[in-house]
Motif scaffolding. Structure first.
Motif, PDB file in Angstrom:
ATOM      1  N   ARG A  10     -10.087   3.054  -7.239  1.00 59.77           N
ATOM      2  CA  ARG A  10      -9.880   4.007  -8.254  1.00 59.77           C
ATOM      3  C   ARG A  10      -8.631   4.693  -8.970  1.00 59.77           C
ATOM      4  NH1 ARG A  10     -14.591   2.665 -10.528  1.00 59.77           N
ATOM      5  NH2 ARG A  10     -16.495   1.907  -8.624  1.00 59.77           N
ATOM      6  N   SER A  11      -7.730   5.578  -8.219  1.00 62.84           N
ATOM      7  CA  SER A  11      -6.520   5.837  -8.427  1.00 62.84           C
ATOM      8  C   SER A  11      -5.752   4.299  -9.253  1.00 62.84           C
ATOM      9  CB  SER A  11      -5.814   6.706  -7.787  1.00 62.84           C
ATOM     10  OG  SER A  11      -5.677   6.242  -6.567  1.00 62.84           O
ATOM     11  N   VAL A  12      -5.944   4.196  -8.667  1.00 58.78           N
ATOM     12  CA  VAL A  12      -4.610   2.497  -8.655  1.00 58.78           C
ATOM     13  C   VAL A  12      -5.686   1.901 -10.623  1.00 58.78           C
ATOM     14  CG1 VAL A  12      -3.560   0.361  -8.227  1.00 58.78           C
ATOM     15  CG2 VAL A  12      -4.210   1.709  -6.990  1.00 58.78           C
ATOM     16  N   LEU A  13      -6.107   1.670 -10.195  1.00 60.94           N
ATOM     17  CA  LEU A  13      -7.543   0.562 -11.288  1.00 60.94           C
ATOM     18  C   LEU A  13      -7.178   1.798 -13.090  1.00 60.94           C
ATOM     19  CD1 LEU A  13     -10.380  -0.215  -9.296  1.00 60.94           C
ATOM     20  CD2 LEU A  13      -8.541  -1.843 -10.636  1.00 60.94           C
ATOM     21  N   GLU A  14      -7.130   2.989 -12.150  1.00 55.40           N
ATOM     22  CA  GLU A  14      -6.802   4.182 -14.017  1.00 55.40           C
ATOM     23  C   GLU A  14      -5.479   3.799 -14.764  1.00 55.40           C
ATOM     24  OE1 GLU A  14      -7.339   7.751 -12.522  1.00 55.40           O
ATOM     25  OE2 GLU A  14      -9.378   8.520 -11.744  1.00 55.40           O
ATOM     26  N   LEU A  15      -4.790   3.013 -13.511  1.00 55.35           N
ATOM     27  CA  LEU A  15      -3.330   2.583 -14.463  1.00 55.35           C
ATOM     28  C   LEU A  15      -3.415   1.469 -14.700  1.00 55.35           C
ATOM     29  CD1 LEU A  15      -0.774   4.786 -11.930  1.00 55.35           C
ATOM     30  CD2 LEU A  15      -1.667   5.941 -13.688  1.00 55.35           C
ATOM     31  N   SER A  16      -2.835   1.185 -15.780  1.00 58.43           N
ATOM     32  CA  SER A  16      -2.399  -0.045 -16.564  1.00 58.43           C
ATOM     33  C   SER A  16      -0.853  -0.661 -15.897  1.00 58.43           C
ATOM     34  CB  SER A  16      -1.826  -0.149 -18.211  1.00 58.43           C
ATOM     35  OG  SER A  16      -0.469   0.587 -18.208  1.00 58.43           O
ATOM     36  N   ILE A  23       0.766  -1.242  -0.140  1.00 63.15           N
ATOM     37  CA  ILE A  23      -0.209  -0.161   0.174  1.00 63.15           C
ATOM     38  C   ILE A  23       0.759   0.930   0.270  1.00 63.15           C
ATOM     39  CG2 ILE A  23      -2.028   1.467   1.155  1.00 63.15           C
ATOM     40  CD1 ILE A  23      -3.187  -1.277   1.918  1.00 63.15           C
ATOM     41  N   ASP A  24       1.945   1.511   0.560  1.00 63.29           N
ATOM     42  CA  ASP A  24       2.673   2.117   0.923  1.00 63.29           C
ATOM     43  C   ASP A  24       3.364   2.938  -0.963  1.00 63.29           C
ATOM     44  OD1 ASP A  24       2.519   2.699   3.276  1.00 63.29           O
ATOM     45  OD2 ASP A  24       4.518   1.192   3.738  1.00 63.29           O
ATOM     46  N   GLU A  25       3.879   1.636  -1.376  1.00 65.38           N
ATOM     47  CA  GLU A  25       4.231   1.645  -2.537  1.00 65.38           C
ATOM     48  C   GLU A  25       3.629   2.266  -2.978  1.00 65.38           C
ATOM     49  OE1 GLU A  25       6.609   0.856  -4.456  1.00 65.38           O
ATOM     50  OE2 GLU A  25       8.505   1.261  -2.172  1.00 65.38           O
ATOM     51  N   LEU A  26       2.553   2.084  -3.382  1.00 64.25           N
ATOM     52  CA  LEU A  26       0.933   2.585  -4.501  1.00 64.25           C
ATOM     53  C   LEU A  26       0.984   3.839  -4.199  1.00 64.25           C
ATOM     54  CD1 LEU A  26      -1.318   0.547  -4.340  1.00 64.25           C
ATOM     55  CD2 LEU A  26       0.166   0.666  -5.923  1.00 64.25           C
ATOM     56  N   LYS A  27       1.099   4.382  -2.938  1.00 67.54           N
ATOM     57  CA  LYS A  27       0.942   5.838  -1.725  1.00 67.54           C
ATOM     58  C   LYS A  27       1.808   6.282  -3.047  1.00 67.54           C
ATOM     59  CE  LYS A  27      -2.207   5.181   1.348  1.00 67.54           C
ATOM     60  NZ  LYS A  27      -2.082   5.319   3.287  1.00 67.54           N
ATOM     61  N   LYS A  28       3.295   6.147  -2.394  1.00 68.20           N
ATOM     62  CA  LYS A  28       4.868   6.643  -3.057  1.00 68.20           C
ATOM     63  C   LYS A  28       4.406   7.466  -4.566  1.00 68.20           C
ATOM     64  CE  LYS A  28       7.787   4.610  -0.596  1.00 68.20           C
ATOM     65  NZ  LYS A  28       9.201   3.338  -0.791  1.00 68.20           N
ATOM     66  N   ILE A  29       3.203   6.710  -5.314  1.00 67.75           N
ATOM     67  CA  ILE A  29       3.449   7.237  -6.872  1.00 67.75           C
ATOM     68  C   ILE A  29       2.181   7.803  -7.195  1.00 67.75           C
ATOM     69  CG2 ILE A  29       4.138   5.428  -7.750  1.00 67.75           C
ATOM     70  CD1 ILE A  29       1.814   4.128  -8.768  1.00 67.75           C
ATOM     71  N   GLY A  30       1.257   8.399  -6.113  1.00 69.30           N
ATOM     72  CA  GLY A  30       0.410   9.449  -5.819  1.00 69.30           C
ATOM     73  C   GLY A  30      -1.295   8.899  -6.034  1.00 69.30           C
ATOM     74  N   CYS A  31      -0.730   7.482  -6.064  1.00 67.63           N
ATOM     75  CA  CYS A  31      -2.175   6.536  -5.728  1.00 67.63           C
ATOM     76  C   CYS A  31      -3.439   6.624  -4.390  1.00 67.63           C
ATOM     77  CB  CYS A  31      -2.008   5.393  -6.585  1.00 67.63           C
ATOM     78  SG  CYS A  31      -1.701   5.517  -7.625  1.00 67.63           S
ATOM     79  N   ASP A  32      -4.211   7.087  -3.718  1.00 70.99           N
ATOM     80  CA  ASP A  32      -4.325   6.870  -2.326  1.00 70.99           C
ATOM     81  C   ASP A  32      -5.632   6.403  -2.205  1.00 70.99           C
ATOM     82  OD1 ASP A  32      -5.347   9.277  -3.584  1.00 70.99           O
ATOM     83  OD2 ASP A  32      -5.610   9.844  -1.625  1.00 70.99           O
TER      84      ASP A  32
END
Length: 410
Positions: A377-383, A365-374
Motif C-alpha cells: 500500500r505504501s507503494v500504491l500511495e505514490l504515482s 524490492i530493495d529500490e522501493l525500500k530505499k525510498i521508505g516503501c516497505d
C-alpha cells in the motif's frame, strides 16, 4: 654587461632574499670558472648586491721564467713584475678577471644558467609558501577557462588550478572575475608546483563558517563534522563549549544573517546546522530534520539504524532525490533505513514487500525500500511518475509492480 641588473630585477619580482641571491650568483660563476679553467679554488668572487657590483680575482703563485706549468695557477716572474716591480718568486699575485676574458658564448651560457636557477628558486618559493596553506581560503582572479579546469591567479600572480570536479555544478565564472576557494593539494608536477583549489570540499564550507561566525573562529563553537553534496545540500554538526551559547542560533544568525552569505557563496546550497550530541538516537533524529521521527532501532553490529516515522513524514526524511537521508547517514555514520509506522486504526489490510519475492526481483524490492516503501500500500500511495523520479526503476517496471500490488488487494 647588465647581468647584475637582470638579477636585481629578478630579486625585485620574485622576492628572493639577499643570502640566497649571493649564493646563487657565486655558484653560477664558480661553475663557469670550473668549466673555463678546470678549477675554481684559486678564485675569489666579491659580490655587492646593493650596488650590483661583482668582481672576480685570481690568485697565482710567482715562479721563475720558463718554469710555468699551469698558467691558471702560476705566473712567471717577468709577467708578475709588469703588475708590480716589487714581486718576487714564491709570492702570490692577485689580478682581476674581466668578463670579456670569458668570451661571448660563455657569458650567454652563464645568463641562461642564472635564469634557470632563478626559475628553480621561484618554483621552490611558491611550493614552500603554499604547502603550509593547505586548508586555507584563497581569493584569486579567473585568468583562463578551459573545459576541464580554470586557471586562477592569486594576488602575487601565482597560478592556481580549479578542476571541474572541484567546482560546484552551478558555478559559472568569467575571465577577470574574483573567485574564492580552499587550497586542498600542493604537489610538484613536471618539476613545477601544482596548487589545486576546491569549492566542493567540506573544508571550504568549514572555512566559510569560520569567516562568518566569530564564535567558531574564537573556538567557542566547534564544527564536529560536515557532509555535503555541493550545490545541493549540506549538514553541519556543531557543538558549543559555553552553555550560554546556542551553537545552531549563533551559526544561523539573526534572521539567517550569518548563513545567508555562505549560502550565496555556495550557489544556494541548502545548509542544515545541527546541534551535535553523543546520544546516538537523538543525533540521528536531528540529522533527519525536518522529518519528525517516531522511534529508532539501532543495530550496532551492522552499523545500521531503522527509523520509524508516520507515513506523511517519510518523504521529508528521504528528501528530494534521497539527499536528506544520504547526508544524514554520512553525518551519523549509520546506514539509515526508514519505515512507515503502522497506524493503530488502520482498517485496510496491507502486505509486506518481502511477501512478493516470487513475483518481483529482490533488487527491485530493495529500490522501493530505499525510498521508505516497505509495504504494497505504501507503494500504491505514490504515482508512477513519483516512483520513477525517486528510484532507478524504468516506468515499464513500475507499472508492472503496481499491477501486481493492485491485483493482490482486488
Amino acid at each position: 654587461m647588465n647581468l647584475i641588473e637582470t638579477f636585481s630585477e629578478f630579486k625585485e619580482l620574485k622576492n628572493i632574499d639577499r643570502v640566497t641571491m649571493m649564493s646563487v650568483l657565486e655558484d653560477v660563476f664558480r661553475n663557469l670558472l670550473l668549466k673555463n679553467y678546470g678549477t675554481d679554488e684559486n678564485f675569489d668572487i666579491i659580490i655587492n648586491p646593493d650596488k650590483g657590483d661583482l668582481e672576480i680575482w685570481r690568485n697565482r703563485e710567482i715562479v721563475e721564467d720558463g718554469k710555468v706549468e699551469d698558467t691558471n695557477l702560476q705566473i712567471s716572474l717577468s709577467e708578475a713584475k709588469k703588475i708590480d716591480e716589487d714581486y718576487e718568486v714564491g709570492e702570490e699575485v692577485t689580478d682581476e678577471v674581466k668578463f670579456k676574458d670569458f668570451g661571448r658564448r660563455s657569458i650567454l651560457t652563464l645568463r641562461q644558467n642564472l635564469s634557470a636557477r632563478i626559475l628553480e628558486l621561484e618554483k621552490d618559493n611558491i611550493f614552500n609558501s603554499y604547502k603550509d596553506r593547505v586548508g586555507e581560503i584563497i581569493t584569486g582572479e579567473v585568468y583562463q577557462i578551459w573545459k576541464k579546469e580554470i586557471l586562477v591567479l592569486d594576488d602575487e600572480g601565482n597560478e592556481l588550478i580549479l578542476p571541474k570536479t572541484e567546482q560546484i555544478p552551478s558555478d559559472y565564472f568569467r575571465k577577470g572575475e574574483s573567485i574564492r576557494a580552499v587550497v586542498i593539494r600542493v604537489e610538484v608536477k613536471n618539476s613545477s608546483p601544482l596548487i589545486v583549489i576546491s569549492r566542493t570540499s567540506p573544508v571550504f564550507l568549514e572555512r566559510l563558517f569560520e569567516l562568518e561566525v566569530p564564535e567558531i573562529f574564537d573556538g567557542l563553537i566547534t564544527i564536529k563534522k560536515i557532509v555535503r553534496i555541493p550545490g545541493e545540500r549540506a549538514k553541519v554538526a556543531v557543538e558549543s563549549y559555553d552553555e550560554r551559547i546556542d551553537p545552531v542560533g549563533a551559526c544561523v544568525g539573526m534572521k539567517g544573517s550569518r548563513i545567508h552569505g555562505i549560502v550565496r557563496e555556495l550557489k544556494n546550497e541548502n545548509i542544515d546546522v545541527i546541534n551535535y550530541t553523543t546520544n546516538k538516537q537523538l543525533f540521528i533524529t536531528r540529522a533527519l530534520n525536518p522529518a519528525k521521527v517516531s522511534s529508532i532501532k539501532i543495530l550496532e553490529d551492522e552499523g545500521k539504524a531503522d527509523v520509524y516515522l508516520n507515513p506523511e513524514e517519510v518523504s521529508l526524511a528521504i528528501g528530494k532525490g534521497g539527499l536528506n537521508i544520504k547526508l544524514a547517514s554520512q553525518l551519523t555514520g549509520y546506514e539509515i533505513d526508514v519505515y512507515r509506522e503502522k497506524v493503530a486504526d488502520e482498517g485496510e489490510e496491507d502486505v509486506n514487500l518481502s511477501e512478493f519475492t516470487d513475483e518481483i526481483e529482490a533488487w527491485v524490492i530493495d529500490e522501493l525500500k530505499k525510498i521508505g516503501c516497505d509495504t504494497a500500500r505504501s507503494v500504491l500511495e505514490l504515482s508512477p511518475e513519483e516512483l520513477e523520479k525517486r528510484t532507478d526503476l524504468e516506468i515499464e517496471t513500475i507499472n508492472e509492480i503496481l499491477n501486481i500490488f493492485r491485483s493482490e488487494f482486488e
